[in-house]
Design an enzyme around this catalytic site. Structure first.
Site, PDB file in Angstrom:
ATOM      1  N   HIS B  68       0.825  -1.202   0.000  1.00 24.10           N
ATOM      2  CA  HIS B  68       0.000   0.000   0.000  1.00 24.10           C
ATOM      3  C   HIS B  68       0.867   1.263   0.000  1.00 24.10           C
ATOM      4  O   HIS B  68       0.549   2.243  -0.674  1.00 24.10           O
ATOM      5  CB  HIS B  68      -0.904  -0.025   1.231  1.00 24.10           C
ATOM      6  CG  HIS B  68      -1.870   1.105   1.320  1.00 24.10           C
ATOM      7  ND1 HIS B  68      -3.067   1.108   0.648  1.00 24.10           N
ATOM      8  CD2 HIS B  68      -1.821   2.276   2.005  1.00 24.10           C
ATOM      9  CE1 HIS B  68      -3.704   2.229   0.910  1.00 24.10           C
ATOM     10  NE2 HIS B  68      -2.981   2.950   1.732  1.00 24.10           N
ATOM     11  N   HIS B 118     -10.279   1.664  -0.707  1.00 27.09           N
ATOM     12  CA  HIS B 118     -10.472   1.157   0.653  1.00 27.09           C
ATOM     13  C   HIS B 118     -11.177  -0.189   0.546  1.00 27.09           C
ATOM     14  O   HIS B 118     -12.228  -0.417   1.153  1.00 27.09           O
ATOM     15  CB  HIS B 118     -11.263   2.155   1.508  1.00 27.09           C
ATOM     16  CG  HIS B 118     -10.552   2.510   2.772  1.00 27.09           C
ATOM     17  ND1 HIS B 118     -11.177   2.809   3.946  1.00 27.09           N
ATOM     18  CD2 HIS B 118      -9.235   2.580   3.049  1.00 27.09           C
ATOM     19  CE1 HIS B 118     -10.290   3.075   4.878  1.00 27.09           C
ATOM     20  NE2 HIS B 118      -9.102   2.940   4.361  1.00 27.09           N
ATOM     21  N   GLN B 267     -10.864   1.415  10.933  1.00 30.00           N
ATOM     22  CA  GLN B 267     -10.835   2.812  11.349  1.00 30.00           C
ATOM     23  C   GLN B 267     -12.257   3.318  11.596  1.00 30.00           C
ATOM     24  O   GLN B 267     -13.190   2.855  10.964  1.00 30.00           O
ATOM     25  CB  GLN B 267     -10.149   3.647  10.269  1.00 30.00           C
ATOM     26  CG  GLN B 267      -8.719   3.200  10.046  1.00 30.00           C
ATOM     27  CD  GLN B 267      -8.403   2.945   8.595  1.00 30.00           C
ATOM     28  OE1 GLN B 267      -9.277   2.750   7.781  1.00 30.00           O
ATOM     29  NE2 GLN B 267      -7.130   2.943   8.264  1.00 30.00           N
ATOM     30  N   ASP B 299      -1.684  14.697   5.173  1.00 34.50           N
ATOM     31  CA  ASP B 299      -2.687  13.972   5.949  1.00 34.50           C
ATOM     32  C   ASP B 299      -2.062  12.749   6.605  1.00 34.50           C
ATOM     33  O   ASP B 299      -0.989  12.287   6.209  1.00 34.50           O
ATOM     34  CB  ASP B 299      -3.870  13.573   5.063  1.00 34.50           C
ATOM     35  CG  ASP B 299      -3.734  12.194   4.483  1.00 34.50           C
ATOM     36  OD1 ASP B 299      -2.743  11.968   3.786  1.00 34.50           O
ATOM     37  OD2 ASP B 299      -4.606  11.355   4.738  1.00 34.50           O
ATOM     38  N   THR B 344      -5.766   6.168  13.310  1.00 30.95           N
ATOM     39  CA  THR B 344      -6.928   6.937  13.746  1.00 30.95           C
ATOM     40  C   THR B 344      -7.270   7.969  12.667  1.00 30.95           C
ATOM     41  O   THR B 344      -6.392   8.642  12.150  1.00 30.95           O
ATOM     42  CB  THR B 344      -6.590   7.660  15.067  1.00 30.95           C
ATOM     43  OG1 THR B 344      -6.102   6.700  15.995  1.00 30.95           O
ATOM     44  CG2 THR B 344      -7.804   8.370  15.632  1.00 30.95           C
TER      45      THR B 344
END
Lengths: 175, 784
Positions: B68, B118, B267, B299, B344
């Site tokens: 990833h 995702h 998450q 991010d 998180t």
């Protein structure tokens, strides 16, 4: 037989935090904790045991995902409820669970399911312990239930237990 | 505020892991430590460090070297993709790409675009997986300094049989997207949806987001020059254990038996907090621009604080010192290495000059009151940018990580055995279809063709008030940049799953071309692309070949579509999702999903697919083709699923694109729709029905021999060779034909609009109500 089933989030519950903050801002300054669960009241016929029904329900991914929920249950009306703790059940007025009942019967094998009521269960704890019935009543009127579209009921909280957990353990466990 | 971990947990994080023994020993070590690292990778860590890693360092490598994060299996092929053109303001390599969107009142604007997947989280926990997918992609766009303006969702599921697991996943995913997107206040502008048995164990949830930014206000995912001594400011939700190991999880093979154990990798979304963080960040952007401050912004995605801080600092040529005791946490008892790498949600990292830090903290914590929005959410200084290029992490005064930052962030590569080329598809003669009405109704009701309205209605498509063409009304969604300027941007996402099952390369090429056609069909000029490459396990030679072939197909098509630049269409952002491969052995069909961005100078001239006038002339652009491989008709009739796919004539593609865009610009074109799933007849039916399925203008087509001579009628009507159907105003016919031919396009007269049925002369007459009933119904139960 009637079964109370609580499907609790085991991941962070943002909604519960929002309710905690909002109720404090509305004046309940001593509020410390908000607990929330999807609540199902299953009305069952036939000879199946509560454990069998709960085992089948725990495989019904349309209501329960073990990756994010814990499922606990109580046999409604059989055990004496703990009088000092109360629970608010908030239900939609236009609730129609016919499709869910049909799916649970046919796809997930809960053949004896006659009816189902779905609601959101709320419990509040403040510094002194579990919130009083009066406090819960106020919280429902102030925030938890929209009188236009929802009804609420406040009742002594059942002693939920997990599948395979003896009733005595549930009564000893601090929630 | 921050809470120190116990001494035991700190020692656990700083404990050295012995990298020694046989492969079996190292596999046991990896299993016991939950490290997604192979024995050779564990040995490589020891070699690069010149010592054995601490537990925290080993987990950091496991994440940074995951598929990833590292693109280790795809990197060798990705270099073939075109990435440059005059429209590229920021290319690949940052959180998102930026393309030139146009000038408004002397200020140049960029459209920011990011594309992610995702997939694995959505299969395990559909609602949260999809919701956090949307949340993550919005952060990627936000971190470029942009206002986030739109999202899009290409989705792939198993057949949606009532009560099936695939139906549960599909419904949960759509619920998650709707719950997050609607609450955060970003409209859903586009999407596509396919169903295929190979997605039963591995759904695909790809996410795309758009933003707008003034060119001189673009922020970058790196510490700026002269950034030594900058503060690292973490903003957002308090860190918990959720998502720990998420990136490594995303790179693992999914196994239903294992899914329960993946719980901590899930998450938890909080769109309401994100909404506040976005608004606070917009205010920060304004202040930064006004004061002329140089900053870095990134991010927190894969690898949490570790991934973001190491990449932000390494990209600027710096090191970092992180103090985990300063990280706001949500619960006691978290080991420092979990705090460092938990994923998180709703967090971002700034690198800012210390003089600006108090202002930034005040903005998030006091003006926008983050701590009152979510438990212990806030902005907090968690570290410093250093000159020495070391990545140092402390907890309780102890170093749990101390390593050269490049060792952690430099790319790794994995090369696997490449399987033989895919077998050529079979030449299958086009069948004789005697009941065209029945065939069309079956095609319109097919899950890959039927109306997406039940899904789209779950999403807020117009919040912000800038949506000019919402999702579902045209081949692309359109959003204006800044009212009252008419400048706008179109977005489309594409990737035909049925084609992927036949040829990874040609399917990928078709995805590029179809995405370009889709933005052209509203009148936009395609200017750039993003991709999400969804494939199986690269260690399987067949899947690895499919990945290589897919990228080759993307590169070939993107270089060949020269509508906006001789360099072709550049890819400015993208993602690779591998290991979409269940333990049962079933892999997904090769799925290159492409998003295309189109630039629109005057949004008032755009068109949708719906007929607006009776008597308009209908034309088809794009030659019909006898090859029915991968078509919906082949599925409906039960033909061999591996027949040859239609080919692509790039010269014709460029000419048709230009003819349609120019025709819309001149006002000649009243409606346009690309020919894809279901073929030409389904395309015309959709133009009759419109996005809501309530259109009342029918069409009369000439007999197939007149517009597709030499082609079997079934292939002419239902073949999925790409192209356009356009409706031309009667008095513009001559100018449209002449202009199109001058560009090298070959517009062929198909018929005209009118009546209340869809007619093919001598073949069928289908009342629009009948077609609408077939088209609108199939997904209602699934997404209602």
């Amino acid at each position: 037989m009637k079964l109370d089933v609580a499907i609790e989030p085991i991941v962070t519950d943002n909604t519960a935090f929002t309710v905690l903050t909002a109720l404090r801002q509305l004046g309940y300054a001593e509020l410390e904790r908000v607990w929330r669960a999807d609540h199902l009241l299953l009305e069952l016929s036939g000879d199946g045991s509560a454990e069998e029904v709960v085992a089948r329900l725990s495989r019904a991914e349309i209501v329960f995902n073990p990756n994010k929920h814990r499922l606990r249950y109580a046999i409604a009306g059989v055990r004496a409820a703990r009088g000092e703790m109360f629970e608010a059940l908030v239900r939609d007025r236009d609730e129609n669970n016919d499709r869910l009942v049909a799916t649970l019967r046919t796809t997930f094998g809960i053949a004896g399911l006659r009816a189902l009521e779905r609601s959101m269960a709320w419990r509040l704890d403040d510094r002194a312990g579990p919130a009083t019935m009066k406090r819960l009543e106020w919280a429902c009127q102030a925030l938890l239930a929209n009188p236009i579209s929802q009804t609420y009921e406040i009742r002594p909280a059942p002693e939920y237990r997990e599948l395979g957990e003896p009733a005595s353990a549930a009564s000893k466990r601090v929630r | 505020m921050a809470r120190a971990a116990t001494a035991d947990l700190i020692a656990l994080s700083a404990q050295v892991l012995p990298i020694e023994g046989s492969d079996e020993d190292l596999k046991r070590l990896a299993d016991s430590e939950a490290l997604a690292l192979t024995p050779p990778e564990l040995r490589a860590i020891r070699e690069r460090l010149g010592r054995e890693p601490t537990r925290a360092e080993a987990h950091a490598f496991a994440i940074q070297w995951s598929e990833h994060c590292s693109y280790k299996s795809s990197r060798a092929f990705l270099g073939s993709l075109p990435t440059q053109s005059p429209d590229v303001l920021v290319g690949v390599g940052e959180d998102a790409g930026v393309l030139r969107a146009g000038e408004i009142d002397g200020t140049e604007y960029g459209v920011v675009v990011a594309h992610e997947s995702h997939n694995h989280p959505s299969q395990v926990v559909p609602f949260e997986g999809a919701a956090t997918g949307v949340g993550g992609i919005l952060r990627d766009v936000l971190c470029m300094g942009a206002r986030v303006v739109a999202s899009a969702d290409p989705l792939r599921f198993g057949p949606p049989l009532a009560g099936s697991h695939a139906a549960y996943v599909a419904a949960g995913v759509v619920d998650g997207i709707a719950a997050y997107g609607n609450a955060v206040g970003v409209p859903n502008l586009a999407g596509d949806l396919y169903f295929h048995p190979s997605f039963r164990d591995n759904c695909l949830v790809n996410v795309v987001a758009l933003g707008f930014v003034q060119r001189d206000r673009i922020l970058h995912s790196r510490v700026p020059e002269l950034g030594e001594g900058y503060d690292l400011v973490l903003v957002g939700k308090a860190t918990d254990a959720s998502g720990f190991g998420g990136a490594a999880f995303a790179s693992l093979t999914l196994d239903a038996q294992e899914s329960h154990a993946n719980k901590s990798a899930v998450q938890v979304p909080d769109p309401f907090l994100k909404n506040v963080i976005m608004r606070a960040s917009y205010a920060a952007f304004d202040t930064i621009a006004a004061q002329g401050i140089k900053v870095g912004f990134k991010d927190l995605g894969a690898g949490g604080i570790m991934g973001s801080s190491s990449e932000l600092c390494a990209a600027g040529g710096f090191g970092a010192e992180i103090d985990l005791d300063a990280v706001p946490v949500a619960l006691r008892g978290l080991a420092p290495f979990v705090v460092l790498m938990a994923e998180t949600q709703e967090r971002m990292l700034w690198a800012v000059p210390p003089a600006f830090t108090p202002q930034l903290l005040s903005l998030y914590n006091e003006r926008f009151t983050l701590p009152e929005v979510a438990a212990n959410a806030r902005a907090a200084v968690i570290g410093k940018v250093t000159r020495d290029r070391q990545y140092v992490v402390r907890a309780g005064g102890m170093r749990v990580c101390d390593l050269p930052i490049e060792v952690l962030t430099q790319p790794v590569r994995a090369t696997w055995k490449l399987g033989p080329p895919q077998a050529p598809a079979l030449a299958v003669p086009a069948p004789l279809v005697t009941d065209v009405t029945g065939a069309l109704l079956a095609v319109l009701a097919h899950p890959d063709v039927c109306s997406r309205r039940p899904l789209i209605e779950r999403y807020d498509t117009v919040v912000r008030g800038a949506t000019a063409i919402p999702s579902g009304y045209a081949d692309a969604g359109v959003i204006v940049i800044e009212r009252p300027s008419p400048r706008a941007v179109a977005l489309s996402v594409d990737g035909n799953a049925r084609f992927g099952a036949i040829s990874a390369k040609l399917a990928a090429a078709h995805a590029v071309v179809e995405a370009a056609r889709n933005v052209a069909a509203v009148g936009a000029v395609p200017i750039g692309l993003t991709d999400c490459l969804n494939y199986g396990n690269p260690e399987d030679p067949v899947a690895y070949r499919e990945l290589a072939d897919g990228i080759e197909g993307l590169a070939e098509a993107a270089r060949a579509v020269t509508i906006s630049s001789d360099a072709g269409l550049p890819f400015v952002s993208g993602n690779v999702s591998l290991y979409n491969h269940a333990a049962s052995g079933s892999a997904i069909v090769p799925s290159a999903v492409v998003a295309c961005i189109g630039r629109i100078d005057d949004v008032r001239k755009t068109v949708t697919m719906q007929f607006v006038e009776s008597g308009d002339a209908l034309y088809v652009l794009g030659a019909r083709d006898d090859r029915l491989g991968g078509s919906v008709l082949a599925g409906v009739l039960g033909l061999t699923p591996s027949g040859e796919l239609p080919g692509i004539d790039y010269q014709e593609v460029n000419a048709s694109l230009r003819a349609v865009i120019d025709g819309i610009g001149r006002g000649d074109v009243h409606a346009a729709h690309d020919i894809s799933d279901g073929g030409l007849l389904a395309c015309v039916a959709e133009m009759c029905l419109g996005g809501d399925g309530v259109g009342e203008i029918g069409a009369v087509l000439a007999s197939c021999e007149q517009w597709a001579p030499g082609i079997a009628p079934s292939a002419a009507l239902f073949g999925e060779a790409g192209g356009f159907v356009v409706a031309i105003a009667p008095d513009s016919r001559a100018s449209f034909e002449e202009a199109a031919r001058s560009l090298g396009a070959r517009p062929i007269r198909l018929g005209q609009t009118g009546g209340s049925s869809l007619v093919v002369t001598g073949v069928c007459e289908i009342p629009l109500g009948t077609a609408a009933a077939a088209w609108m119904r199939p997904l209602q139960d699934l997404f209602a």
